[in-house]
Design an enzyme around this catalytic site. Structure first.
Site, PDB file in Angstrom:
ATOM      1  N   CYS A 427       9.042  -8.414  26.338  1.00  0.00           N
ATOM      2  CA  CYS A 427      10.252  -8.940  25.709  1.00  0.00           C
ATOM      3  C   CYS A 427      11.434  -8.941  26.687  1.00  0.00           C
ATOM      4  O   CYS A 427      11.500  -9.808  27.543  1.00  0.00           O
ATOM      5  CB  CYS A 427      10.545  -8.184  24.418  1.00  0.00           C
ATOM      6  SG  CYS A 427      11.467  -9.206  23.259  1.00  0.00           S
ATOM      7  N   HIS A 558       5.571  -8.693  21.401  1.00  0.00           N
ATOM      8  CA  HIS A 558       5.311  -7.250  21.517  1.00  0.00           C
ATOM      9  C   HIS A 558       3.831  -6.931  21.295  1.00  0.00           C
ATOM     10  O   HIS A 558       3.445  -6.556  20.182  1.00  0.00           O
ATOM     11  CB  HIS A 558       6.182  -6.476  20.516  1.00  0.00           C
ATOM     12  CG  HIS A 558       7.619  -6.503  20.881  1.00  0.00           C
ATOM     13  ND1 HIS A 558       8.196  -5.553  21.700  1.00  0.00           N
ATOM     14  CD2 HIS A 558       8.589  -7.390  20.576  1.00  0.00           C
ATOM     15  CE1 HIS A 558       9.471  -5.848  21.870  1.00  0.00           C
ATOM     16  NE2 HIS A 558       9.737  -6.955  21.203  1.00  0.00           N
ATOM     17  N   GLU A 560       2.204  -4.424  22.094  1.00  0.00           N
ATOM     18  CA  GLU A 560       1.959  -3.011  21.780  1.00  0.00           C
ATOM     19  C   GLU A 560       1.818  -2.757  20.285  1.00  0.00           C
ATOM     20  O   GLU A 560       1.200  -1.778  19.868  1.00  0.00           O
ATOM     21  CB  GLU A 560       3.077  -2.129  22.369  1.00  0.00           C
ATOM     22  CG  GLU A 560       4.441  -2.197  21.674  1.00  0.00           C
ATOM     23  CD  GLU A 560       5.321  -3.352  22.142  1.00  0.00           C
ATOM     24  OE1 GLU A 560       4.787  -4.313  22.735  1.00  0.00           O
ATOM     25  OE2 GLU A 560       6.550  -3.300  21.910  1.00  0.00           O
TER      26      GLU A 560
HETATM   27  N1  GLN Z   1      17.394  -8.358  23.910  1.00  0.00           N
HETATM   28  C1  GLN Z   1      16.388  -9.367  24.021  1.00  0.00           C
HETATM   29  C2  GLN Z   1      16.486 -10.383  22.913  1.00  0.00           C
HETATM   30  O1  GLN Z   1      17.074 -10.130  21.892  1.00  0.00           O
HETATM   31  C3  GLN Z   1      15.003  -8.754  24.061  1.00  0.00           C
HETATM   32  C4  GLN Z   1      14.632  -8.118  22.765  1.00  0.00           C
HETATM   33  C5  GLN Z   1      13.504  -7.137  22.932  1.00  0.00           C
HETATM   34  O2  GLN Z   1      13.189  -6.697  24.019  1.00  0.00           O
HETATM   35  N2  GLN Z   1      12.895  -6.745  21.828  1.00  0.00           N
HETATM   36  O3  GLN Z   1      15.964 -11.458  23.045  1.00  0.00           O
END
Ligand code: GLN
Length: 584
Positions: A427, A558, A560
């Site tokens: 992310c 994600h 994970e």
């Molecule tokens: N801050 C970034 C976004 O909002 C990544 C979010 C995250 O890593 N879950 O896109």
């Protein structure tokens, strides 16, 4: 006798099969009219509450109980009740609350939901998570809809009644035999009183179908060297003051609880000695259910709930997993570079719990022993510290928000890219990987992500168009791009080789994306977007070809969140394998 039990089990198994066949049929309207889908038995409810103090592993205890009952052949689901006013966990700072675990549906929940999904190997629906805020919100909404038909709506009983409604609905939705409900917080505090009231109301309405487990803590003070039961006695008394009585006590401690103390707890806390389960500290959380079985936890629970003791728990696969996790001495060293590790003088790894578990599952599958180090991103703002990364086989930058630690993370990514240390970015870890590439390979110096510097000339990572308005209106709770979305993969890519599939679905939680205006230039400079949304508009995976780097990949989602003990995530496995094999 034993044979008789087995026979009974077979009959029950057969009849359950029939029920599920009927269930399938009942999907057609015709079958529905016949009303053949009658419930065969009442559901059982197990409440898990905490005594003495928090942080003694109530979540893994709940997961372990649920898993053991499942191993006994029952169908089980698990619910988490969080006492916070926050409507969901998405608005809580992970250093205070731990990881935000996103369900398939997109609901942002507590990390314990992740434990349940991993231990039970299921995807849980959103009805299985509630907070004080969400319960109040639905009660108030019902009141606004005139659903209370003019009567006074009161904290008691209307709040506990809504809690009970949710618990029942969750049981119906998952069509299970047993619903396990973990009540957050510790008995004696103000915050969870209304949830304990729901427990009391359910127990008094259906005493035979409700069991209460208290997870307590027995200190062994260094100066005395003796295990003390008094805090547990006091905690049980505060629980009793709410009208709730424990049927079982899980006695957490640094040591196993001996018979003498079991008897003492039993006498003073109103439970049978065999319902006091010893729960000493163990090497790995996956040992916990096996440990409970040494005290016959699942058998005792079936007896409390007056369920047939059927067959013994089938723990073959679990035991195999645990022994595989301990067998290897072949180490793979992974550094997780995050910003949420430091809390005063303590290091918090819970914030990235699912990431750590996902690394472990893949390492175990590969026959490796994972050695995971938690490194604070802020430390790498000073480039002199980067050399320390050489001792790791692989580096992972997990998800995150905001400015803290950004310079350090970008330095780390540049270093591992140039030194060919396997890298996995999740992310924010993917967005920063793209930004680093643009700054240092495309040489667009005045570039940034809109999240940090909206005034930069090149906003390589920009806010998603549907998010812009939400941010402007301060609609921040539960409004990110959340939950499961599909993506398609590029033929021949590292990602596709790992998945063995062209189409995937993964869980998301983000507001920003790779700015489409820069994709052509980035691609021309060698970074490959190997996964995109099906319409091609959103970049889901970025990678370097194996000719350029042993493993350099970032994912917008994600992975994970869906890694499971018996089903590790393919991308984590590919990363850990590359880390182990790469000649750094
Ligand atoms: N801050 C970034 C976004 O909002 C990544 C979010 C995250 O890593 N879950 O896109």
């Amino acid at each position: 006798m034993a044979r008789k039990v087995t026979k009974t089990a077979k009959v029950i198994k057969g009849s359950r099969k029939k029920v599920s066949a009927v269930n399938k049929k009942s999907a057609t309207p015709k079958a529905k009219n016949k009303k053949v889908n009658k419930p065969t038995k009442t559901k059982k409810y197990i409440f898990v509450v905490g005594g003495v103090m928090s942080g003694v592993g109530k979540g893994v205890t709940s997961s372990s109980i649920a898993m053991l009952l499942k191993a006994r052949g029952l169908s089980v689901t698990a619910i988490k009740i969080d006492p916070y006013i926050n409507v969901d966990a998405g608005t809580m700072n992970p250093t205070e609350h731990g990881e935000v675990f996103v369900l398939k549906s997109g609901l942002e929940t507590d990390q314990d939901m992740g434990n349940y999904e991993r231990f039970l190997n299921v995807d849980l629906p959103p009805i299985n998570y509630m907070t004080t805020g969400s319960v109040y919100q639905s009660v108030i909404q019902k009141e606004r809809n005139l659903e209370y038909e003019g009567r006074n709506v009161e904290v008691v009983p209307d709040i506990p009644l809504d809690v009970i409604r949710r618990i029942k609905e969750a049981g119906e939705k998952s069509k299970v035999d047993v619903v396990l409900i973990e009540v957050g917080g510790t008995v004696g505090e103000y915050q969870n009183v209304l949830f304990l009231e729901a427990v009391r109301m359910m127990k008094s309405a259906e005493p035979a179908d409700v069991a209460v487990v208290m997870v307590s803590y027995l200190p062994v003070p260094g100066s005395i060297g003796e295990m003390k039961t008094k805090p547990t006695q006091t905690a049980v008394r505060s629980l009793n003051a709410t009208g709730v009585f424990a049927d079982m006590i899980i006695a957490r401690s640094s040591e196993p609880v001996d018979e003498k103390r079991k008897e003492k707890i039993a006498r003073f806390c109103n439970v049978k000695p065999e319902h006091v389960i010893s729960a000493p500290d163990v090497e790995s959380i996956y040992d916990i259910p096996l440990n409970y079985e040494e005290d016959e936890m699942s058998l005792q629970m079936l007896r409390i709930l007056d369920l047939p003791t059927r067959k013994p728990a089938d723990l073959k696969a679990w035991k195999q997993f645990v022994s595989r996790s301990k067998r290897s001495n072949d180490v793979v060293k992974i550094a997780v570079v995050g910003k949420y590790f430091n809390s005063g003088d303590f290091v918090l790894s819970d914030v990235y719990l699912s990431v750590l578990e996902a690394i472990k599952y893949s390492a175990y599958k590969l026959g490796l022993k994972p050695e995971i180090s938690y490194l604070s991103a802020q430390d790498f703002a000073d480039k002199k510290n980067l050399r320390g990364l050489r001792k790791y086989d692989g580096v992972l930058v997990p998800g995150g928000f905001g400015t803290t630690g950004i310079d350090g993370k970008l330095n780390v990514i540049e270093y591992v890219r140039k030194n060919k240390i396997p890298y996995f970015g999740i992310c924010y870890g993917m967005q920063l990987m793209v930004l680093e590439y643009v700054r240092n390979v495309l040489k667009l110096k005045d570039s940034s992500t809109e999240e940090i510097n909206p005034n930069a000339k090149h906003l390589v990572i920009g806010v998603m168009s549907e998010q812009r308005e939400k941010i402007a209106n301060k609609e921040m709770g539960g409004t990110m791009r959340l939950g499961e979305y599909p993506a398609v993969l590029k033929q021949g890519s590292v990602a596709m080789k790992a998945y063995h599939n062209k189409e995937i679905t993964e869980r998301h939680r983000h507001r920003y994306e790779v700015n489409p205006d820069y994709i052509e230039d980035i691609t021309a400079a060698g970074l490959i977007f190997s996964g995109t949304s099906p319409d091609g508009s959103l970049m889901e995976i970025a990678e370097l070809s194996v000719a350029d780097h042993p493993f350099f990949m970032g994912v917008q989602f994600h992975p994970e969140l869906t890694a499971r003990p018996f089903d590790p995530h393919p991308l984590f496995t590919a990363f850990v394998k590359a880390a182990y094999e790469a000649d750094v």
